[in-house]
Design a protein around this motif. Structure first.
Motif, mmCIF file in Angstrom:
data_model
loop_
_atom_site.group_PDB
_atom_site.id
_atom_site.type_symbol
_atom_site.label_atom_id
_atom_site.label_comp_id
_atom_site.label_asym_id
_atom_site.label_seq_id
_atom_site.Cartn_x
_atom_site.Cartn_y
_atom_site.Cartn_z
ATOM 1 N N ALA A 391 1.379 -1.496 -0.109
ATOM 2 C CA ALA A 391 0.116 -0.301 -0.283
ATOM 3 C C ALA A 391 0.832 1.502 0.286
ATOM 4 N N ARG A 447 -5.182 -1.927 -4.024
ATOM 5 C CA ARG A 447 -4.378 -2.924 -3.492
ATOM 6 C C ARG A 447 -2.575 -1.575 -3.036
ATOM 7 N N HIS A 448 -2.486 -1.443 -5.004
ATOM 8 C CA HIS A 448 -1.117 -0.415 -4.382
ATOM 9 C C HIS A 448 -1.651 0.952 -3.155
ATOM 10 N N GLY A 450 -4.175 0.797 -0.519
ATOM 11 C CA GLY A 450 -4.535 0.115 0.236
ATOM 12 C C GLY A 450 -6.134 0.006 0.422
#
Length: 932
Positions: A391, A447-448, A450
Motif C-alpha cells: 500500500a 491494493r496499491h 490500500g
C-alpha cells in the motif's frame, strides 16, 4: 388557433380517418410523401404559414405529453397514495407471515435475515437523457400523479431546454429524486417495523431493516469524460453526506424525543461538512487544496466518518422514547445505517483502457490485453505483481499532481473512504471489460492505494463479445487466488450488465437473451469455484426506452425482463445469495421519482418484486434451448449485419444528430462549433449509445428493437408462434417490439432517405414549369451529390424493408404508427426541405477561415443550423441604425445595414423552421415515452 392551422389539423385528421391499417401493416391512406406535398403546396400559396405549423406542432406535442403522463401514471402500478400504502403494508405483512411460519422455527431471527440484508438498489445515473426543460419534467410528474389525467396540458411555449444541463444541475435533479426515494423507502420500513412490533413487541427495536437502498454515480462517473475533476467528485460526495446528516437531524427533532446530545453531535457534523464543502477547490489549485485538506483531515472526527459512531446514541434515543415516537426513530436509524454517510451510496465508473494505461505506466505491462496471444503472459505478470504489491499513502498533494485518470479516481476513492465515510464500500465500475486481466489490474490498483477492502470492483458486460465471453472473463479472474481472496474478503462479486450498447449492436431482444445466458453461467461458476459464501450483485444498466432495456408498459415487467424469474430461481436452487440493482438514468429516469406519489409506487413495485419468491415456470424459451438459441442468434445476426452496413452509418450521421438537442453535461461526441465541416460518421460506434437510439426514434424506425426479428420469425415460424402463445419470457420481450412498431413506419424512413437522394430533387426540378423555380432544386441536388449518401442508404433500406415485410407476414396484427405521429414526421420533413431550399438563396461570400460556401451547404444539409447561423451572422452582420444625433455637418445617408434582407427573409425563417424541427423531436419523444 388560426383558420390555416385548423386546415393543417384537418389535413392530419383526414389522414387519421383515411389511413386505416390493413392486415399487412401497410397504410391505405395517403402516403407520407403526399402529405408533405400537400403541406408544401399550402405553404407556397400562403394558405399556411410557419407560425401556423408551429401552433399545430404545439397542439400535437401537448396531446403526446398528456398520453405520456397517463402511461407514466400506470407504469408503476398507479400513483394513488392510498393504493401504494396498501401495497407496501401488504408486502410487509407477507414478510412477517413468512418469517413466523418458517420451517426451522422462524420468528424474529428469520424476519431479521429477510429484511436486514440489502436485496435491491436503485442506481441514479447522469446519463444524458435530460431531454426537456426541467419545468416540463416537473409538470409531467405532477400530471402523472393525479388520480385522473388532466384535460389539458400545462401551457409551455416550448418543451425544449434553453441549454444543456450542467453537472451541478444534474446533481440537483438526482438529489431531489433520491430524497423522494428515501422518503418512500422509509414508508416501507415503517410498515416492516410496525408489523414486527405487533408480532415481537419486546424485541422489534433491535431491528435495522435495509432491504432496499439507493445509490448514485452522478458526479463520480468519469467514463469518457474529462470535465469532472477530483474536486468535483469530493464536493458532490460531501453534499450527499450533508443531505444524510440533515435528514437524520430533522427526523430526530421531529420525533420530539429529548436527545440533545445526539442532535448536538449531528449539528456539529453538519457545520463541519458545510465548511468542508465551502472549502472544496474549484480547480487544481495547491493553496485551495491545502486549505481543504486541513478541514478534511484535521476535522474528520467532527464530521463523523463512520455511521456506527451514532449507533449507540440512536439506540439510546429509541429506548427512552415514548411508544409513539419509537417507530419514527427506528426508521431514521435504519435509513441512516443502510446508506452510510450519504443520502445514497457511491458508484464510480471509468473505462478499462484507463486501467490498462495506468498499469503500463506503473508496471510496464505494455502488451495489449485484447490480444489473446499476450493474455496468458499478462495474467501471469499481474498475478506476480499482486504477490508483492504494498500500500502507498495517498494525500491531496499526490492527488493534485497525478496525471493517470484511473489512478486519480482510485486515489479520490481512497480519500473518500479515509475521511468522508470509512464504513461504506464504494463501487468501482469498469466499462468495456473484455478480459480477466482488467479485473486483476483494478485489484492491483486498489491494493496499491490500500483500499481493496473498501472497493467493489465490477466489470461491465455490454458488447456482444463481452456478453458471449463474459463467463470466460470471470473465470480468468477466478483462476487467480488473489481475486478469490478478494471476493471472500469483501463477501461480494459485483457484475454490471449493459443494455444500451448491447441493444444497438445485437438488437434488444437478442441482448437480453445473451445477458440471461451469461447470468446462468455465472451461477455455475460460483458453484464450480465453491463461492457460496459470496453474494452476487447483478446490476442492470439500462435506460428508460425500449432501445436501452426498459419495458414499455409496466415497471413490474421491466424488473422481470431484466432479472427473469427463471434465473433468480436457479440462483436460489444453488443456494447463492444475490442482490439486484437497476438504473434510473438522467431526466427520464428521475421521472419515476418525480413526486412522492410516483416514488412511493415505484418502491412498492420493487418491494413486491424482491419479496415474491421466484418460481420456475414451463416456458418454451427454456424447454427448447436449441431452438431458442438459434432464434435469438438470427436476430443478432440481422442487427449486426445492419450495423456493419455503410448505409446505416450514413443514415444515422447524415442529419440525425441535429434532430436532437444536447441532453447532458457530458461533452458531445460530434460537436462542430468551428468553421470546418463536421467529420462524417463511418460506423455507428462513432456515436454514443443514447444519441444513436434517439436518432433512430426520430427517423421513425426503432431498428435496435425490431431488426432481425422478421428474419428469425420467417426462419422459425413455428418457434415464433409457440413463443408468442406460450412463453411469458418471450411475450415480455415482444412487448418491446410491439412498442417499437407502434412508433416505426417504413414509409417515414423511406421519405427521410428520399431527402438524401439527388434524383428526388432532380425530379422536383423537372416537374417545375417555371425555370426560375428549378434552380434551388438543382442546387440542392448538386450539393447532395457531393455528400454521396444515396446509394448506400437505399441498399440499407431494402435490407430493413425485407425484414419488416417478413415480420408483418409472421405477425399480421402487430401495431403500426399512428397517423398523427406520421403527421409530425411529415411536418418536420417539410420544414427540412424548406430550410435546404432557402439556403440556396444565401448570397456568395468569400471564405471565412475554414467556413466556405461548400462547407456551409454541407453543414446545412446535415442540419447544423445553429452553428451555421452563427457563422453567417459574422459573414453578413446586421449592424445597427446610426444614432440620431447632430454631428455638426449635413447628415449623411443613414440607411439600415445592407444585410437586413438576408436576416429577415433567410436567416430568421431558417431559425424558426429549425426550431419547429426540434420541437417535433420533443413531441415524438413524448409519444415514445423516453429519449434515446
Amino acid at each position: 388557433m388560426t383558420d390555416a392551422a385548423r386546415a393543417a389539423l384537418f389535413l392530419l385528421a383526414g389522414e387519421t380517418q383515411i389511413a386505416g391499417d390493413d392486415a399487412s401493416g401497410a397504410k391505405s391512406g395517403p402516403s407520407l410523401h403526399t402529405l408533405v406535398s400537400r403541406l408544401e403546396w399550402m405553404l407556397d400559396r400562403e394558405r399556411l404559414s410557419v407560425d401556423d405549423l408551429r401552433e399545430v406542432v404545439r397542439l400535437l406535442r401537448d396531446e403526446a405529453f398528456l398520453r405520456r403522463a397517463t402511461r407514466l401514471h400506470r407504469y408503476p402500478g398507479g400513483a394513488a397514495a392510498a393504493d401504494t400504502a396498501e401495497r407496501l403494508a401488504g408486502v410487509a405483512a407477507h414478510i412477517v407471515e413468512e418469517a413466523a411460519s418458517a420451517p426451522d422455527g422462524g420468528g424474529l431471527d428469520a424476519f431479521r435475515a429477510a429484511v436486514e440484508r440489502t436485496r435491491f438498489a436503485a442506481v441514479f445515473t447522469a446519463h444524458p437523457t435530460f431531454a426537456v426543460a426541467n419545468p416540463v419534467y416537473a409538470a409531467l410528474a405532477e400530471c402523472a400523479s393525479l388520480p385522473t389525467p388532466p384535460g389539458a396540458a400545462p401551457a409551455f411555449e416550448t418543451h425544449r431546454r434553453s441549454g444543456p444541463p450542467t453537472l451541478e444541475e444534474e446533481f440537483g435533479l438526482a438529489s431531489d429524486a433520491i430524497l423522494r426515494g428515501r422518503d418512500a423507502i422509509d414508508t416501507f420500513v415503517t410498515d416492516l417495523l410496525r408489523e414486527a412490533r405487533e408480532r415481537w413487541p419486546d424485541n422489534w427495536t433491535t431491528l435495522t431493516p435495509k432491504p432496499l437502498i439507493l445509490t448514485s454515480w452522478v458526479g463520480y462517473d468519469t467514463d469518457g469524460r474529462t470535465d469532472i475533476g477530483w474536486w468535483d467528485t469530493m464536493r458532490l460526495r460531501l453534499r450527499m453526506k450533508l443531505f444524510q446528516l440533515q435528514r437524520l437531524r430533522a427526523q430526530v427533532q421531529q420525533s420530539g424525543v429529548d436527545a440533545a446530545a445526539l442532535i448536538s453531535r449531528v449539528s456539529r457534523a453538519i457545520y463541519t461538512v458545510e465548511a468542508q464543502i465551502a472549502a472544496t477547490p474549484k480547480s487544481a489549485d495547491p493553496a485551495a487544496a491545502l486549505e481543504f485538506a486541513a478541514l478534511i483531515v484535521d476535522r474528520a472526527a467532527d464530521a463523523i466518518s463512520d455511521p456506527q459512531a451514532l449507533a449507540d446514541a440512536l439506540q439510546d434515543a429509541i429506548d427512552i422514547a415514548p411508544d409513539d415516537a419509537k417507530l419514527g426513530l427506528a426508521v431514521a436509524r435504519s435509513g441512516f445505517l443502510a446508506h452510510g454517510m450519504a443520502a445514497a451510496q457511491t458508484h464510480t465508473r471509468l473505462n478499462a483502457t484507463q486501467i490498462h494505461n495506468v498499469l503500463r505506466q506503473r508496471l510496464r505491462l505494455t502488451d495489449d490485453p485484447a490480444n489473446p496471444t499476450h493474455r496468458r503472459a499478462l495474467l501471469s505478470r499481474i498475478n506476480e505483481a499482486l504477490d508483492t504489491v504494498t500500500a502507498t499513502p495517498v494525500d491531496f498533494g499526490a492527488l493534485l499532481v497525478e496525471q493517470a485518470s484511473a489512478a486519480r479516481l482510485m486515489m479520490t476513492i481512497a480519500q473518500i473512504v479515509k475521511h468522508v465515510d470509512t464504513a461504506t464500500p464504494v463501487r468501482f465500475l469498469v466499462a468495456e471489460t473484455e478480459s480477466g486481466y482488467t479485473l486483476l489490474a483494478a485489484l492491483w490498483l486498489a491494493r496499491h492505494f490500500g483500499i481493496a477492502d473498501k472497493v467493489e470492483i465490477s466489470p461491465l458486460f455490454e458488447t456482444r463479445e463481452a456478453l458471449m465471453g463474459g463467463a470466460q472473463i470471470v473465470e480468468e479472474a477466478l483462476r487467480s487466488p488473489h481475486w478469490r481472496d478478494y471476493l471472500r474478503q469483501t463477501g461480494k462479486m459485483s457484475l454490471q450488465f449493459g443494455y444500451s450498447d448491447s441493444g444497438r449492436y445485437v438488437g434488444q431482444l437478442a441482448a437480453t437473451y445473451l445477458i440471461e445466458r451469461l447470468r446462468l453461467k455465472i451461477a455455475d461458476l460460483l458453484q464450480k469455484w465453491d463461492l457460496h459464501d459470496v453474494e452476487v450483485i447483478l446490476f442492470d444498466t439500462h435506460g428508460e426506452s425500449i432501445g436501452r432495456g426498459a419495458h414499455p408498459f409496466r415497471l413490474s415487467d421491466r424488473l422481470d425482463y431484466l432479472s427473469p424469474p427463471h434465473v433468480r430461481a436457479r440462483f436460489a436452487e444453488l443456494g447463492l445469495r444475490y442482490r439486484e440493482e437497476s438504473a434510473f438514468q438522467g431526466g427520464d429516469g428521475y421521472l419515476l421519482f418525480g413526486t412522492p406519489e410516483l416514488a412511493g409506487a415505484c418502491i412498492a413495485t420493487i418491494a413486491e418484486h424482491v419479496f415474491t419468491p421466484p418460481r420456475r415456470e414451463r416456458d418454451p424459451v427454456y424447454d427448447e434451448p436449441d431452438f431458442s438459441a438459434d432464434f435469438f442468434s438470427t436476430i443478432a445476426e440481422g442487427m449486426t449485419s445492419l450495423v456493419d452496413d455503410p448505409g446505416y452509418a450514413d443514415l444515422l450521421g447524415a442529419f440525425g444528430p441535429s434532430l436532437i438537442d444536447k441532453t447532458g453535461s457530458r461533452p458531445a461526441a460530434r460537436q462542430s462549433e468551428g468553421g470546418g465541416a463536421t467529420p462524417r460518421i463511418t460506423h455507428p460506434s462513432q456515436l454514443r449509445a443514447i444519441p444513436n437510439n434517439a436518432i433512430l426514434q426520430q427517423l421513425g424506425w426503432c431498428a435496435n428493437t425490431i431488426q432481425g426479428l422478421g428474419s428469425a420469425a420467417h426462419r422459425h415460424p413455428e418457434t415464433f408462434d409457440s413463443f408468442r402463445d406460450g412463453s411469458p419470457r418471450f411475450h415480455r420481450a415482444l412487448d418491446f417490439a410491439a412498442h417499437a412498431l407502434a412508433h416505426s413506419d417504413d414509409q417515414v424512413l423511406r421519405s427521410v432517405i428520399s431527402l438524401l437522394d439527388p434524383g428526388y430533387w432532380l425530379d422536383r426540378a423537372t416537374a417545375e414549369d417555371e425555370a426560375a423555380r428549378r434552380g434551388p432544386y438543382l442546387a440542392v441536388m448538386h450539393d447532395l451529390e457531393k455528400l454521396d449518401f444515396w446509394a448506400d442508404t437505399q441498399s440499407m433500406f431494402r435490407r430493413i424493408q425485407a425484414d419488416h415485410l417478413a415480420l408483418r407476414a409472421a405477425w399480421p396484427d402487430a401495431p403500426s404508427m399512428s397517423a398523427t405521429e406520421r403527421g409530425l414526421h411529415a411536418i418536420r420533413i417539410a420544414m427540412i426541405e424548406r430550410i435546404w431550399l432557402l439556403a440556396t438563396q444565401i448570397p456568395f461570400f468569400m471564405p471565412r477561415g475554414a467556413f466556405t460556401r461548400d462547407v456551409m451547404m454541407r453543414r446545412i444539409l446535415c442540419l447544423e443550423i445553429p452553428s451555421v447561423l452563427r457563422e453567417l451572422d459574422a459573414v453578413f452582420p446586421r449592424g445597427d441604425r446610426a444614432p440620431e444625433f447632430d454631428f455638426h455637418e449635413p447628415a449623411g445617408p443613414q440607411v439600415e445595414n445592407a444585410y437586413t434582407y438576408e436576416h429577415d427573409y433567410i436567416f430568421r425563417p431558417m431559425r424558426a423552421m429549425f426550431d419547429i424541427v426540434r420541437e417535433v423531436s420533443i413531441a415524438i419523444a413524448h409519444n415514445i415515452g423516453a429519449f434515446g
